[in-house]
Design an enzyme around this catalytic site. Structure first.
Site, PDB file in Angstrom:
ATOM      1  N   ASP A  21       6.788   2.044   6.553  1.00 24.23           N
ATOM      2  CA  ASP A  21       5.672   2.437   5.695  1.00 24.23           C
ATOM      3  C   ASP A  21       6.224   3.016   4.391  1.00 24.23           C
ATOM      4  OD1 ASP A  21       3.059   2.975   4.941  1.00 24.23           O
ATOM      5  OD2 ASP A  21       2.903   4.811   6.121  1.00 24.23           O
TER       6      ASP A  21
ATOM      7  N   GLU B 150       6.895   0.872  -1.012  1.00 21.65           N
ATOM      8  CA  GLU B 150       6.592   0.161  -2.280  1.00 21.65           C
ATOM      9  C   GLU B 150       7.668   0.377  -3.380  1.00 21.65           C
ATOM     10  OE1 GLU B 150       3.577   0.280   0.343  1.00 21.65           O
ATOM     11  OE2 GLU B 150       4.350   2.089  -0.589  1.00 21.65           O
TER      12      GLU B 150
ATOM     13  N   ASP C  63      -4.323   1.658   3.559  1.00 26.15           N
ATOM     14  CA  ASP C  63      -5.244   2.794   3.718  1.00 26.15           C
ATOM     15  C   ASP C  63      -6.646   2.438   3.239  1.00 26.15           C
ATOM     16  OD1 ASP C  63      -3.010   4.044   4.586  1.00 26.15           O
ATOM     17  OD2 ASP C  63      -2.702   5.266   2.806  1.00 26.15           O
TER      18      ASP C  63
END
Length: 944
Positions: A452, A455, A578
């Site tokens: 996670d 990015e 999300d």
């Protein structure tokens, strides 16, 4: 009264909403700038062109220098090649200086020839370069090219421009590349993600399509989210016949793509122009051809197709035990339990909290769930805490594995506080990362990893250092961290990497590209700038994680990654990030999931019931009130989510609990929808195999099966699993009916096979959908393998099989087919290999009142060793009348086969567009067959 802890949580959430609102204040101004047409320069002239080893090599010279967004690169090298009968490549780069490209070791592919002779070769008199399926034509001054389909002459891509176009010719500067294509008005485009598309799966003219990996939540529509996939599919209908093709610009730099309806313009801030064109002509062909280039999707283990439960806030082992026990009590299937960073010691990767997750207690829990076939997956964030007593950090520093800034590891902040970010482009980092995963696996035998925040996410911006005397991270009441930057940071804007001349529409506001991530002037291995490699971070981490997991025990890895790029599907699954517990977010999930099937990442899902709570409001007494995700929304969401390829309930610690057993009505819906999912596991797992060998998406838009039926081109409220199972969910609050599109043919209700719909030319039908009901239909000409279900996939896959055969209603002459793949899903490879897997083609026909169902088995030993049998076969849509005659199983009369029972049931029609009434069709079921799955069989009978 609301507690102080809840106030703190609510304050954090409100802070996030305010930040998002402030950013969106600039949207209109930025958006208008993004859409404003600007013509830059006069393009390039084709100086020379020669043919070398079947490819065209040429030189392009700029016609007129200008300095908008920097000086032009004066001389370009052109490379054109038909790499296969259905793939054409056009590559344009600087002729004198090597430029950044997606690394060839990261995404293996053919390298273009780089040597062009200095002499000016005469330009070919015939400006055409023809392959088997595609033809490239070009003009010399200004240079442009067009790609046409050979079979019908249709122009698929055309980079020429004239005075009437809102775009100009080719532009190629160091930090600004521009090229456009004209499009017909009736072209339907799909792709260009990742984003939450408010208008549905079909690209919408003048919506922003910016590609730059960003940690902004999926609640933001039409914004650049976690991944970057510069690929689109173009579907056109010519005289009732459909033609699809695909286009990918293989470039990892940030870009805006302007879709105006009749044109598409790329505005890229670096790298090269490296186009691949895929001829199709069907949507499935396009994905097949695309994934043959970028890598076939990874095979997923069988258990990963079960149901998953996660929450950020499972704060100790006892909570995990409680959740598992309550799923079992509610008789809701559950295969995998997850923890977010709750299991970590101070939010540090590869650690255990000694108080809340003591190793002996956690291992005892894992032994218990593993014994019944359940699995455990944990999260790993890329940021490594800067902590001299932390072994992972110590070994990372010793191996020099972190991204650098001015020669030192670049510092950012995430949940553990100050962190350094591993550089996964560095071979030493890949080895170090694999060793850390091995060490953790020896500590805790997890079954998969969830990568996670890759990015990469950073709570700070710019050049940072630890602040003396300040607590970092800043906790909120209750000990939870918060995303407020607590480092001393200075903005980095002096370099052209941190402040490029052209501002992409990042975050839909033209935000600085270094905002809340690694500074774009930071340096990776071998001098690579973050500016160029930014969107590759999650991809490179997935590759390293896959290598590590596969090397542990030789088992098939399961990896879930938030950030993705072209080729990520070869290594990882994905969830859409999300989202929020709203009906709008529920609708957005369908388009997002269907897009990732096109991107070559078929194992994809969204957080069921929503990750964030619906909203926060202040009532008349000034008390903060948390609006929970409604019971009705969770009812409807699990009815959709049960049919996502990757099915997981996940929520944030600021959200109310939303496990499916908490409401009786939701539990009922879950038992119904997930119960059917677990019966369909053989079908889903076979789709997993098809995805691995051909790229075929598991969840598909309807136009994949009905490409000539234009009514479904923009449909974003229904989807298919494979080619034959259609889900038509309720997506609006308060509805107890759903208006569903039924393409031409016969459709049978999966939950009650006696009900069917006959759509002659395609039609919308209003279906009843009470609160606990989801409408799922099977299409004609299919054979669907199913089992009897269970509470865990390990048990479900050992139950007897059944086959559902669907003929068109009342067919006197019809055929159906299906297939089934079975293997040891722990093996890293997924292929047909005798003794390790079994593949079966199922066939059925009805001709002159003779019905036949048969199989052709490859590698039957594996299935025979498992003892799998087919207990029941149901054949739908038969022309009714009289009893069955001469029933034969493998040329033996039914009378000699004990315990076989035959049932006939009349079909009922919810909707029938056929001419003539009083038609009578029946369903024939044979039970107690006891046919070995691993042997060829033949079943025949005559209708009375």
């Amino acid at each position: 009264m609301i507690t102080s802890q809840k106030k703190a949580m609510v304050s954090l959430y409100l802070f996030s909403l305010v930040l998002i609102t402030c950013l969106l204040c600039f949207v209109e101004q930025a958006y208008s700038s993004y859409l404003k047409p600007t013509k830059i320069g006069l393009g390039y002239t084709l100086l020379s062109l020669e043919e070398v080893d079947g490819a065209l090599l040429g030189l392009l010279q700029v016609k007129h220098n200008n300095y908008i967004y920097g000086p032009d690169i004066p001389l370009l090298r052109l490379f054109i090649k038909h790499e296969s009968e259905n793939r054409l490549r056009v590559h344009i780069t600087d002729a004198k200086k090597q430029r950044w490209e997606v690394p060839y070791d990261l995404l293996p592919r053919e390298q273009p020839v780089q040597i062009v002779s200095n002499k000016k070769n005469p330009i070919r008199s015939v400006a055409e370069y023809s392959g088997s399926e595609l033809v490239l034509t070009y003009t010399c001054d200004p240079f442009s090219f067009a790609v046409k389909r050979k079979s019908n002459g249709d122009t698929l891509f055309n980079s020429s421009s004239d005075e009437t176009d809102p775009f100009g010719p080719l532009v190629f500067k160091d930090q600004y590349l521009e090229i456009s294509t004209k499009l017909p008005k009736d072209a339907s485009l799909y792709g260009l993600g990742e984003n939450s598309q408010a208008h549905g799966i079909k690209l919408h003219p003048n919506d922003p399509y910016t590609l730059y990996s960003s940690d902004i939540s999926a609640v933001n529509v039409n914004a650049d989210l976690y991944g970057a996939h510069p690929v689109y599919m173009d579907l056109r209908n010519k005289g009732g016949k459909a033609y699809a093709h695909g286009v990918v610009l293989l470039n990892s730099n940030g870009m805006d793509v302007l879709y105006r309806g009749t044109s598409l313009t790329y505005k890229v801030i670096g790298g090269v122009l490296d186009f691949y064109f895929f001829a199709g002509p069907s949507p499935l062909n396009v994905v097949d051809q695309y994934t043959s280039l970028i890598g076939r999707p990874a095979p997923m283990p069988y258990w990963s197709f079960g149901f998953h439960q996660c929450r950020w806030g499972y704060h100790n082992v006892s909570v995990l035990e409680y959740v598992v026990e309550n799923y079992q009590k509610a008789k809701i299937p559950l295969d995998v339990i997850w923890t977010d960073d709750d299991h970590m010691d101070g939010h540090k990767d590869f650690t255990l909290n000694p108080v809340n997750f003591p190793r002996p207690k956690l291992l005892e829990f894992l032994d218990k769930i593993h014994s019944i076939g359940m699995k455990y997956v944990v999260i790993v964030d890329p940021g490594i805490a800067v902590n001299t007593s932390y072994g992972v950090y110590q070994r990372g520093m010793a191996n020099d594995v972190f991204i650098k800034y001015e020669g030192q590891p670049y510092m950012g902040q995430v949940w553990p506080g100050a962190v350094y970010f591993p550089d996964f482009l560095n071979p030493k980092t890949v080895s170090w990362w694999g060793d850390e995963i091995r060490r953790f696996h020896e500590l805790v035998p997890v079954d998969g990893l969830w990568i996670d925040m890759n990015e990469v996410s950073n709570f700070c911006t710019g050049k940072c250092k630890v602040s003396v005397g300040r607590v970092c991270p800043i906790p909120i009441v209750g000990g939870r961290p918060n995303p407020t930057c607590c480092l001393d940071c200075t903005n980095v804007t002096a370099t052209r990497w941190d402040d490029p001349p052209y501002k992409i529409n990042a975050r839909r506001v033209e935000a600085p590209i270094g905002l809340k991530t690694v500074a774009t002037s930071a340096v990776h291995y071998n001098g690579v700038k973050e500016y160029d490699a930014h969107s590759l971070y999650g991809f490179s981490q997935a590759i390293a994680t896959h290598k590590a997991l596969q090397g542990l025990q030789g088992k098939r890895p399961f990896i879930l990654s938030r950030s993705t790029f072209v080729g990520s599907g070869k290594y990882a699954a994905h969830w859409t990030g999300d989202n929020k517990g709203t009906w709008e977010d529920l609708r957005y999930t369908i388009s997002s999931i269907l897009n990732f099937g096109i991107f070559g990442i078929p194992m994809v899902g969204s957080d069921i019931c929503g990750f964030y709570p619906k909203s926060l409001e202040i009532d008349g007494t000034k008390n903060l009130t948390l609006l929970v995700n409604t019971e009705e929304l969770c009812n409807r969401w699990i009815q959709v989510g049960a049919f996502y390829p990757f099915s997981r309930d996940h929520s944030s610690y600021i959200s109310p609990r939303q496990e499916l057993y908490l409401w009786d009505s939701v539990a009922k819906s879950a038992r119904n929808a997930l119960g059917m999912r677990y019966k369909l596991l053989p079908y889903l797992y076979t789709l997993n195999y098809e995805a691995h060998v051909s790229g075929a998406p598991i969840a598909r838009p309807l136009f994949f099966s009905f490409p000539s039926y234009t009514e479904c081109y923009g449909l974003s409220t229904q989807f298919l699993l494979g080619s034959s199972v259609m889900i038509s969910p309720v997506l609006e609050q308060g509805n107890t009916q759903v208006r569903a599109l039924f393409p031409p043919g016969t459709w049978y209700s999966l939950f009650d096979l006696t009900y069917s719909i006959v759509s002659k030319e395609g039609t919308y039908v209003t279906l009843d959908a009470p609160l606990n009901v989801v409408n799922v239909h099977l299409y004609q000409n299919a054979i669907i393998p199913m089992q009897q279900g269970g509470m865990v996939s390990k048990d479900a896959r050992m139950t007897p099989f059944s086959l559902i055969v669907t003929f068109p209603a009342g067919a006197n002459d019809g055929e159906a087919q299906g297939n089934l793949f079975l293997d040891d899903d722990e093996l890293p490879e997924m292929k047909i290999a005798n003794g390790y897997s079994t593949y079966i083609d199922f066939h059925a026909s009805v001709r002159e009142k003779t019905v036949k169902v048969w199989s052709q088995v490859q590698g039957g030993k594996y299935a025979l060793d498992k003892g799998w049998i087919i207990d029941k076969i149901s054949v739908l849509g038969l022309n009714g009348g009289g009893a069955l005659h001469t029933v034969m199983i493998d040329e033996e009369p039914l009378t000699s086969v004990s315990n076989v029972k035959v049932y006939t049931t009349e079909q009922r029609y919810l909707y029938d567009q056929r001419d003539g009434k009083n038609k009578r069709e029946i369903m024939v079921e044979l039970k107690g067959l006891n046919i070995p799955v691993g042997k060829n069989f033949s079943l025949t009978w005559k209708m009375g």
